[in-house]
Design an enzyme around this catalytic site. Structure first.
Site, PDB file in Angstrom:
ATOM      1  N   SER A 203     -38.846 -33.412  67.776  1.00  0.00           N
ATOM      2  CA  SER A 203     -38.476 -33.508  69.184  1.00  0.00           C
ATOM      3  C   SER A 203     -37.417 -34.604  69.327  1.00  0.00           C
ATOM      4  CB  SER A 203     -39.689 -33.863  70.054  1.00  0.00           C
ATOM      5  OG  SER A 203     -40.701 -32.894  69.955  1.00  0.00           O
ATOM      6  N   GLY A 204     -36.687 -34.576  70.458  1.00  0.00           N
ATOM      7  CA  GLY A 204     -35.749 -35.657  70.722  1.00  0.00           C
ATOM      8  C   GLY A 204     -34.312 -35.244  70.903  1.00  0.00           C
ATOM      9  N   GLU A 206     -32.730 -34.602  73.489  1.00  0.00           N
ATOM     10  CA  GLU A 206     -32.128 -35.276  74.646  1.00  0.00           C
ATOM     11  C   GLU A 206     -31.612 -36.668  74.301  1.00  0.00           C
ATOM     12  OE1 GLU A 206     -33.379 -31.768  76.127  1.00  0.00           O
ATOM     13  OE2 GLU A 206     -34.647 -33.128  74.968  1.00  0.00           O
ATOM     14  N   ASP A 317     -29.099 -26.242  79.578  1.00  0.00           N
ATOM     15  CA  ASP A 317     -30.335 -26.784  78.987  1.00  0.00           C
ATOM     16  C   ASP A 317     -31.363 -25.694  78.747  1.00  0.00           C
ATOM     17  OD1 ASP A 317     -32.121 -28.577  77.929  1.00  0.00           O
ATOM     18  OD2 ASP A 317     -32.673 -29.503  79.821  1.00  0.00           O
TER      19      ASP A 317
END
Length: 561
Positions: A203-204, A206, A317
């Site tokens: 994850s990550g 963003e 997104d």
């Protein structure tokens, strides 16, 4: 009285457990063969989706359309937040319980793992992994579940560790770091246990990370392979990124929702997340593969066998992390994927060819995808600071929570969000561990809807729908009793007739549903388990529900004895 051994270890529950500090040794016999044939033991829920195929279907039929109205709580497990935790005030219960022969394994926010009696809810053991308070989190302090097998419970942590816990005692067997928390990487995915490998995803995105899948040896914790979703220069598809920049190094494409697996093709099917920055496409010209894609990965080597990109050069997104559901049609091996962008993709899972694509969202105006898969953008954040509004918003027409598939009805049951958003592009210079969105985002707090839709697997046609005044943010579960279960942000847990959508039953749990119900049985009694707990990234998918009922619990229902 709970006795804390030390941070990051199992906790002694001798005053609370029938077997002091230990669980029955049921996980020792769970191996690849048992998970591969999970359908032959429907009394259990052995892996994340109930089986490698991703169906979220239980063959159990004791609870059916005639008697589901009699469901009542059998037990409730509650464990609220206390003290400080990473990502203050953003925690939520987003887990999928695993059940093995009467023992339930559950993960929670902030590093918690529990083993409990699946009939009574009584704790066998609990474990707490110490999470640094300053861990960078995009979308809430959450964990989506564990994998169980080889006598162990496998779980990832927010600070990007993958752990193997002894399934009997909860004590750490091995602990490996696989992500860089300094760069904003984290872990929220439920691991997938295949053969002797534990597969996890990062994850990550963003924060401008380069997404990857990793495989670890289940016995030793040895790192076996890594699969990056964004190619470096010189690798296949690297020409879909700017040639004169290092945008690929922070390109996103993270893999934070569990994939599925076909033993005949030996391929993992995994969705990938948005490119980074999310909305500013000017700094990453090109299609940006393999972000917003379904990728097929050789489970033994980690090599990408094929990829299909659902939203090239994403400016909305629209992660494609959502589940990949495996099914057959006239002998052809297919994969169904409901994407954030509002379209339902059916792919040939042998070669990745598009079979058909149909809309399932209620409102789509960001663009259009033609029958041959051509993507035509129409509304997107282009000029600096200029507001644009589009449907669906960044949370998508379906968030990470999962659809289900019934082989009895040959229908998919899809939770749908009908929420728009206003976005203005804002140029941001990349800085490690700092959010890298590239826009200001305001999600609509009114004019929103939710739907449970039944979709024909062979045509993409909608067969029935149920309307809810707020977005539907819970996974669905379908059973052999032809009952579909799902929950709402306002706390109701619902049951429907899988064939016609007739509403059959509901129960108010006291907190919003943003998780994944399951079914299992013990001693011939069928149970429905529904984790509830509102929080996380609520402002992204239902900002009008920011003040909704909070509090985490696991409700387990059964028919009266």
């Amino acid at each position: 009285m709970t006795d804390y051994v030390d941070a990051g270890t199992a906790m002694d529950l001798s005053g609370l457990s029938q077997v002091p500090g230990s669980a029955p040794q049921v996980a020792n016999s769970v191996n690849y063969e048992r998970i591969l044939n999970a359908g032959s033991e429907p009394q259990n829920w052995l892996t994340y989706y109930g089986g490698y195929n991703g169906h979220r279907y239980s063959q159990l039929d004791q609870i059916n359309t005639e008697n589901v109205k009699n469901l009542t709580p059998a037990w409730v497990f509650q464990f609220g937040s206390s003290g400080l935790h990473a990502g203050a005030s953003t925690y939520a219960f987003e887990t999928t319980p695993i059940v093995v022969d009467g023992v339930m394994y559950v993960t929670g926010w902030d590093g918690w793992v529990w083993a409990m009696d699946a009939v009574t809810g009584q704790l066998h053991w609990q474990y707490k992994h110490a999470i640094p308070f300053d861990t960078s989190l995009c979308c809430g302090n959450v964990n989506r579940g564990c994998a169980v097998g080889h006598g162990k419970v496998f779980v990832v942590t927010l600070n990007a560790h993958v752990l193997a816990l002894d399934a009997e005692t909860g004590k750490v067997v091995w602990d490996k770091t696989w992500g860089d928390v300094r760069a904003g990487e984290s872990g929220t995915v439920a691991p997938l246990l295949v053969k002797n490998l534990v597969i996890v995803g990062s994850s990550g995105g963003e924060f401008g990370n380069r997404g990857h899948l990793d495989a670890f040896n289940a016995e030793t914790g040895e790192h076996v392979w890594r699969c990056y979703t964004v190619p470096k220069p010189g690798e296949p598809e690297s020409d879909t990124w700017p040639a004169d920049s290092d945008a690929w190094q922070r390109g996103g494409g993270n893999t934070w929702v569990t994939g599925t697996f076909d033993p005949e093709t030996n391929l993992l099917y995994w969705g990938t997340g948005n490119p980074a920055p999310d909305f500013d496409g000017e700094v990453r010209e090109g299609d940006n593969r393999w972000t917003d894609s379904v990728i097929a990965v050789d489970v033994d080597t980690g090599r990408i066998h094929w990829g299909y990109q659902c939203t090239p050069h994403d400016l909305w997104d629209y992660d494609s992390n959502m589940e990949c559901i495996l099914f057959e049609e006239d002998g052809r091996k297919l994969l169904g994927h409901f994407d954030k962008n509002g379209y339902f993709f059916v792919l040939d899972r042998v070669n990745g060819a598009l079979v058909r694509v149909t809309p399932f969202a209620e409102r789509i105006d960001w663009g259009e995808i033609t029958a041959d898969g051509n993507v035509i953008p129409k509304i997107y954040p282009d000029k600096e600071g200029e507001n644009v509004h589009f449907w669906p918003g960044p949370a998508g027409a379906k968030e990470w929570t999962h659809a289900s598939y019934s082989p009895r009805t040959e229908l998919f049951y899809v939770p749908v969000q009908d929420v728009g958003s206003t976005v203005a592009r804002v140029r941001r210079q990349f800085k490690e561990s700092i959010p890298y969105w590239g826009a200001s985002v305001t999600v609509d707090s009114d004019d929103m809807n939710g739907f449970l839709k039944a979709i024909d697997a062979h045509t993409g046609e909608e067969k029935w729908r149920w309307h809810n005044p707020t977005p539907l943010c819970s996974s669905t579960l379908v059973t052999g009793g032809d009952v579909v279960f799902t929950g709402t942000p306002t706390g109701e847990f619902h049951a429907f007739d899988a064939r016609n959508g007739v509403h059959l039953w509901q129960f108010q749990t006291g907190s919003g549903h943003h998780s994944s119900p399951i079914s299992y049985s013990v001693d011939g009694r069928q149970y429905i388990a529904a984790p509830v707990g509102w929080g996380g990234w609520v402002e992204g998918f239902a900002p009008g529900m920011l003040g909704g009922p909070h509090g985490d619990a696991l409700f387990v229902f059964a028919l009266p004895e």
